[in-house]
Write a protein that holds these residues in place. Structure first.
Motif, PDB file in Angstrom:
ATOM      1  N   GLU A 165       0.827  -1.205   0.000  1.00  0.00           N
ATOM      2  CA  GLU A 165       0.000   0.000   0.000  1.00  0.00           C
ATOM      3  C   GLU A 165       0.861   1.254   0.000  1.00  0.00           C
ATOM      4  OE1 GLU A 165      -3.221   2.598   0.049  1.00  0.00           O
ATOM      5  OE2 GLU A 165      -3.102   0.472  -0.475  1.00  0.00           O
ATOM      6  N   ARG A 198       1.052   4.222  -2.943  1.00  0.00           N
ATOM      7  CA  ARG A 198       0.794   5.634  -2.655  1.00  0.00           C
ATOM      8  C   ARG A 198       2.018   6.504  -2.931  1.00  0.00           C
ATOM      9  NH1 ARG A 198      -3.961   5.850   0.671  1.00  0.00           N
ATOM     10  NH2 ARG A 198      -3.370   7.846   1.609  1.00  0.00           N
ATOM     11  N   ASP A 203     -10.127  -2.360   3.005  1.00  0.00           N
ATOM     12  CA  ASP A 203      -8.683  -2.248   2.808  1.00  0.00           C
ATOM     13  C   ASP A 203      -8.022  -1.772   4.103  1.00  0.00           C
ATOM     14  OD1 ASP A 203      -6.091  -1.844   1.946  1.00  0.00           O
ATOM     15  OD2 ASP A 203      -6.695  -1.046  -0.009  1.00  0.00           O
ATOM     16  N   ALA A 249      -4.727   0.239   3.638  1.00  0.00           N
ATOM     17  CA  ALA A 249      -4.939   1.637   3.261  1.00  0.00           C
ATOM     18  C   ALA A 249      -5.251   2.477   4.490  1.00  0.00           C
ATOM     19  CB  ALA A 249      -6.064   1.743   2.237  1.00  0.00           C
ATOM     20  N   GLN A 270      -2.742   5.519   5.682  1.00  0.00           N
ATOM     21  CA  GLN A 270      -3.326   6.849   5.852  1.00  0.00           C
ATOM     22  C   GLN A 270      -3.085   7.368   7.266  1.00  0.00           C
ATOM     23  OE1 GLN A 270      -7.442   6.292   4.763  1.00  0.00           O
ATOM     24  NE2 GLN A 270      -6.942   5.932   2.610  1.00  0.00           N
TER      25      GLN A 270
END
Length: 321
Positions: free
Chosen positions: A26, A30, A304, A307, A311
């Motif tokens: 992930e 990103r 997810d 994610a 974040q």
């Protein structure tokens, strides 16, 4: 961001289920740069910053050769931990002396300006089994002792009990003793070592037949699904490492209440990610070293988790020191 993952050897990863791999995947998606090392690669020399011999890696998407590295093995090129945007401590248990020393090196790196998740002092301050004792309103009858007679009294009161070592992982060293007390003496001798080893004793929870639920809490907020690890073949342990079957399910009202009470408190102490283990309505463990189950939950529900974690990591790094 440039992220350093402190973890077990990359070659040992089972990427179809590995949570650290899911975090890396992930992060790369990103746009973040990824490096990796093992705790043994971290060094602190007099008068210098804490450094690590790292490998700068790229995930390939190949299920076998899943990463390529600028360095085949960590080499002579060392990097200061404070030069990374975030250091993610993901070394699997056991929490032994070497893990303990690693937290001290990471804490020195923090003093130099590194951002480490989970916070090294919080890893030390929250032993995964003992940590539940801070929350008596959420746990079943539980005893922590080195005295064999305390254990015998607890068994006499509760009849059906579970005994476990404080440093166990993956379900190892867990014993059940029923009303007849069969083998209680031998189990005490094995775990207690003539009073030299502390033992945790808990009343047996029949709800284990419905699963030992792993509730993930990220940045103080619960993931909306847990993974119920259901014992198989007459086992009393649901751990995936001993053959438990993982079934993802939405959090119950009680699950959410536990997570929402504990999560923000421990997040404030520096635990960006934790895994709460709940049997029935009772909290049984707080996992802080390298909580897992990201991929199992994502595969079964579509949520997810990785994610959500990345974040939260980005948000934590963005906050001023």
């Amino acid at each position: 961001m440039h992220l350093l993952f402190v973890a077990d050897p990359l070659e040992s990863f089972k990427i179809y289920k590995d949570t650290t791999f899911a975090m890396m995947r992930e992060a790369q998606a990103r746009g973040h740069q990824i490096s990796a090392c093992e705790p043994k690669d971290i060094m602190w020399q007099r008068g210098a910053a804490v450094t690590a011999a790292v490998r700068d890696i790229t995930l390939t998407g190949d299920p076998v050769h899943w990463f390529s590295a600028a360095q085949h093995q960590p080499g002579g090129q060392r990097q200061a931990l404070m030069d990374f945007d975030a250091v993610v401590m993901r070394k699997d248990p056991p929490f032994d002396s070497e893990f303990f020393y690693a937290t001290h090196l990471l804490e020195q790196a923090e003093r130099e300006g590194a951002r480490v998740f989970n916070k090294p002092s919080a890893l030390r301050d929250h032993p995964e089994k003992l940590a539940i004792m801070e929350w008596p309103q959420f746990i079943g009858p539980t005893l922590v002792t080195r005295d064999p007679q305390d254990i015998r009294r607890f068994h006499a009161e509760h009849q059906d009990i579970i005994l476990k070592p404080l440093d166990g992982m993956g379900g190892t060293g867990i014993f059940r003793v029923r009303e007849d007390g069969l083998n209680l003496g031998a189990i005490i001798e094995t775990l207690n070592q003539d009073g030299s080893q502390t033992v945790m004793v808990q009343k047996f929870l029949p709800a284990i037949s419905e699963g030992d639920k792993r509730i993930l809490v990220i940045g103080g907020q619960p993931v909306p699904y847990c993974l119920a690890r259901i014992p198989q073949g007459g086992e009393v342990r649901g751990n995936l490492a001993v053959g438990g079957k993982g079934v993802a399910q939405p959090l119950s009202t009680r699950d959410r209440a536990i997570a929402e009470a504990i999560g923000p408190v421990l997040a404030e102490r520096g635990l960006l990610l934790m895994g709460l283990d709940v049997i029935g309505d009772s909290l049984t463990e707080i996992n802080v070293t390298s909580p897992t189950c990201f991929q199992e939950i994502a595969d079964q529900t579509g949520f997810d988790v990785a994610a959500m974690f990345v974040q939260a990591l980005e948000a934590a790094v963005a906050k001023p020191l």
